[in-house]
Design a protein around this motif. Structure first.
Motif, PDB file in Angstrom:
ATOM      1  N   SER A   1     -64.836 -19.860 -29.134  1.00 51.93           N
ATOM      2  CA  SER A   1     -63.457 -19.376 -29.136  1.00 51.93           C
ATOM      3  C   SER A   1     -63.290 -18.352 -28.023  1.00 51.93           C
ATOM      4  O   SER A   1     -64.269 -17.868 -27.433  1.00 51.93           O
ATOM      5  CB  SER A   1     -63.132 -18.734 -30.485  1.00 51.93           C
ATOM      6  OG  SER A   1     -63.897 -17.545 -30.662  1.00 51.93           O
ATOM      7  N   SER A   2     -62.052 -17.985 -27.722  1.00 50.17           N
ATOM      8  CA  SER A   2     -61.803 -17.002 -26.659  1.00 50.17           C
ATOM      9  C   SER A   2     -62.422 -15.649 -27.016  1.00 50.17           C
ATOM     10  O   SER A   2     -62.944 -14.952 -26.135  1.00 50.17           O
ATOM     11  CB  SER A   2     -60.295 -16.849 -26.432  1.00 50.17           C
ATOM     12  OG  SER A   2     -59.639 -16.461 -27.631  1.00 50.17           O
ATOM     13  N   TYR A   3     -62.382 -15.283 -28.299  1.00 49.15           N
ATOM     14  CA  TYR A   3     -62.993 -14.003 -28.700  1.00 49.15           C
ATOM     15  C   TYR A   3     -64.512 -14.061 -28.569  1.00 49.15           C
ATOM     16  O   TYR A   3     -65.143 -13.084 -28.141  1.00 49.15           O
ATOM     17  CB  TYR A   3     -62.607 -13.648 -30.140  1.00 49.15           C
ATOM     18  CG  TYR A   3     -63.255 -12.366 -30.619  1.00 49.15           C
ATOM     19  CD1 TYR A   3     -62.865 -11.137 -30.104  1.00 49.15           C
ATOM     20  CD2 TYR A   3     -64.276 -12.394 -31.570  1.00 49.15           C
ATOM     21  CE1 TYR A   3     -63.465  -9.954 -30.524  1.00 49.15           C
ATOM     22  CE2 TYR A   3     -64.878 -11.220 -31.999  1.00 49.15           C
ATOM     23  CZ  TYR A   3     -64.473  -9.999 -31.471  1.00 49.15           C
ATOM     24  OH  TYR A   3     -65.081  -8.836 -31.873  1.00 49.15           O
ATOM     25  N   GLU A   4     -65.110 -15.195 -28.922  1.00 53.28           N
ATOM     26  CA  GLU A   4     -66.555 -15.343 -28.781  1.00 53.28           C
ATOM     27  C   GLU A   4     -66.967 -15.244 -27.310  1.00 53.28           C
ATOM     28  O   GLU A   4     -67.992 -14.631 -26.990  1.00 53.28           O
ATOM     29  CB  GLU A   4     -67.013 -16.672 -29.377  1.00 53.28           C
ATOM     30  CG  GLU A   4     -66.982 -16.711 -30.894  1.00 53.28           C
ATOM     31  CD  GLU A   4     -67.364 -18.071 -31.449  1.00 53.28           C
ATOM     32  OE1 GLU A   4     -67.880 -18.128 -32.582  1.00 53.28           O
ATOM     33  OE2 GLU A   4     -67.140 -19.092 -30.750  1.00 53.28           O
ATOM     34  N   VAL A   5     -66.174 -15.827 -26.431  1.00 54.44           N
ATOM     35  CA  VAL A   5     -66.455 -15.716 -24.990  1.00 54.44           C
ATOM     36  C   VAL A   5     -66.388 -14.258 -24.555  1.00 54.44           C
ATOM     37  O   VAL A   5     -67.245 -13.783 -23.780  1.00 54.44           O
ATOM     38  CB  VAL A   5     -65.448 -16.564 -24.175  1.00 54.44           C
ATOM     39  CG1 VAL A   5     -65.589 -16.286 -22.682  1.00 54.44           C
ATOM     40  CG2 VAL A   5     -65.649 -18.047 -24.450  1.00 54.44           C
TER      41      VAL A   5
END
Length: 417
Positions: free
Chosen positions: A15-19
């Motif tokens: 996800s964008s947050y994980e990135v």
């Protein structure tokens, strides 16, 4: 599509947050690794400006490793009792303060004290980051995540060391440390503002106190096998590193002007190989990848440590092969070890694991110093090939230990990939 133990589908895309979290932790690792790595390239300049002996400089380097290892052991029992974000912020600000003290030190006692202080805080950050990774990412994603985090090592060589040497030549040896302080302070602010609390592990209550939790973690047989595997990996990895530049210059006749390019090329190789090995580790058996990399590393080490004066392109190729071997072992080994601890033990496990890595590295450097001999500052290193043979033996032992870790994971019904 992969499935977990409850047969629920697992999303393998980030996800964008994980990135964002991966990037933030990778940058954090970059600053910590650079702070440790930059000491060796600055050695000649630092010894001349502060009139240090080689023994005194060696103590400044090893003091960080030993203080980091001891700190990790002392804090491991507390690691699972706090929000991981809060722990990261606390130790990272201590690391920033220690690095600032290094940049302000103008005498040997002050520099030595600053390196010890920095090690106390900096040595724990890696284990906290790994605990966050283990909490946030399933094992099917973890190989790639660890591969990206390890890019901090390559990044420190590609960007950090050349830039540090450049500004040190213009503004003195203290300037790289002050540069790290500025960059790390910005990263610290991003952690404060953007990183979400990581405290799911706090829902699993433990009746043990900090010492009891530490002892409980050490008492677990499967954990001890993981610790032992980490120690042997670090012994092999750190044994040659402190003497690499001296061997290249005095034995292989690499010029001081060529040395930064050698660091940069090795770093670029690490940056390129890390994501690739991370993907392979998530797709294929991690132990198989580790074994192939260990055999490759052993062959390269034996050839390299027995070289005499050769063309620079030969030295370059051998260093690139050496870097590929080291990094290709590290990613699958770390990913496998991270699957050993239970959720409530992860902080303590990562803390002890990181501590043993630091302590083993310090012991390896000390042992290497007793084996390698140099008659004067311009003579070739003697017995460097002995280090190569020892590393091969350590690699064989590591293969058996990682095999035991892999079998433990499979027997615990965890995904072996």
């Amino acid at each position: 599509m992969a499935f977990n133990k409850e047969n629920s589908p697992i999303k393998l895309k980030f996800s964008s947050y994980e990135v964002f979290v991966i990037l933030l932790l990778a940058l954090t690792q970059f600053t910590v690794v650079l702070d440790f790595m930059v000491m060796s390239p600055l050695g000649d300049m630092l010894m001349k400006s502060m009139d240090l002996s080689t023994t005194q400089f060696g103590l400044c380097v090893s003091a960080y490793a030993f203080s980091a290892g001891i700190s990790g052991l002392l804090t491991a029992g507390f690691a699972d009792r706090f929000d991981r974000k809060s722990l990261l912020l606390f130790f990272y600000i201590g690391f920033i303060a220690g690095t600032l003290f290094c940049g302000l030190a103008d005498t040997y006692p002050l520099l030595l004290a600053a390196r010890i202080f920095t090690g106390i805080f900096g040595g724990v950050i890696g284990s906290i980051s790994m605990a966050i990774v283990t909490d946030m990412f399933v094992i099917e994603k973890r190989g790639r995540v660890i591969g990206y985090l390890q890019m901090g090592f390559g990044g420190s060589q590609v960007l950090g060391i050349p830039i540090s040497l450049y500004i040190a030549n213009h503004w003195g040896w203290q300037s790289p440390f002050l540069m790290i302080v500025v960059l790390a302070s910005l990263i610290w602010l991003f952690i404060v503002l953007k990183l979400k609390p990581v405290k799911e592990h706090l829902e699993i209550r433990s009746e043990r106190n900090a010492i009891g939790h530490l002892w409980h973690t050490l008492a677990q047989r499967k954990y001890r096998i993981g610790f032992l595997a980490t120690a042997f990996l670090s012994l092999g990895g750190f044994m040659m590193m402190p003497w690499g530049s001296a061997f290249a210059i005095n034995n292989l006749h690499v010029t001081p002007q060529q040395l930064p390019f050698l660091y940069m090329a090795s770093g670029i190789t690490a940056l390129l190989i890390m994501p690739f090995i991370g993907k392979l580790s998530d797709r294929f058996d991690k132990f198989t990848i580790f074994t192939i990399a260990s055999v490759w590393l052993s062959i390269v080490v034996i050839i390299y440590t027995n070289l005499g004066p050769v063309a620079f392109w030969v030295v370059l190729l051998m260093n690139l092969g050496f870097m590929i071997g080291i990094m290709s072992r590290m990613v699958p080994a770390v990913a496998l070890s991270s699957a050993l601890p239970e959720k409530q033990d992860r902080g303590a496990f990562m803390g002890i694991n990181s501590s043993l890595q630091q302590i083993a590295g310090g012991l390896a450097a000390a042992l290497g110093g007793m084996i390698v001999v140099q008659k004067d500052k311009f003579s070739p290193l003697e017995h460097y090939d002995t280090l190569g043979y020892i590393i091969v033996i350590l690699s064989i032992v590591s293969i058996f230990l990682i095999l035991r870790v892999s079998k433990l994971i499979k027997s615990s019904e965890l995904d072996p990939h």
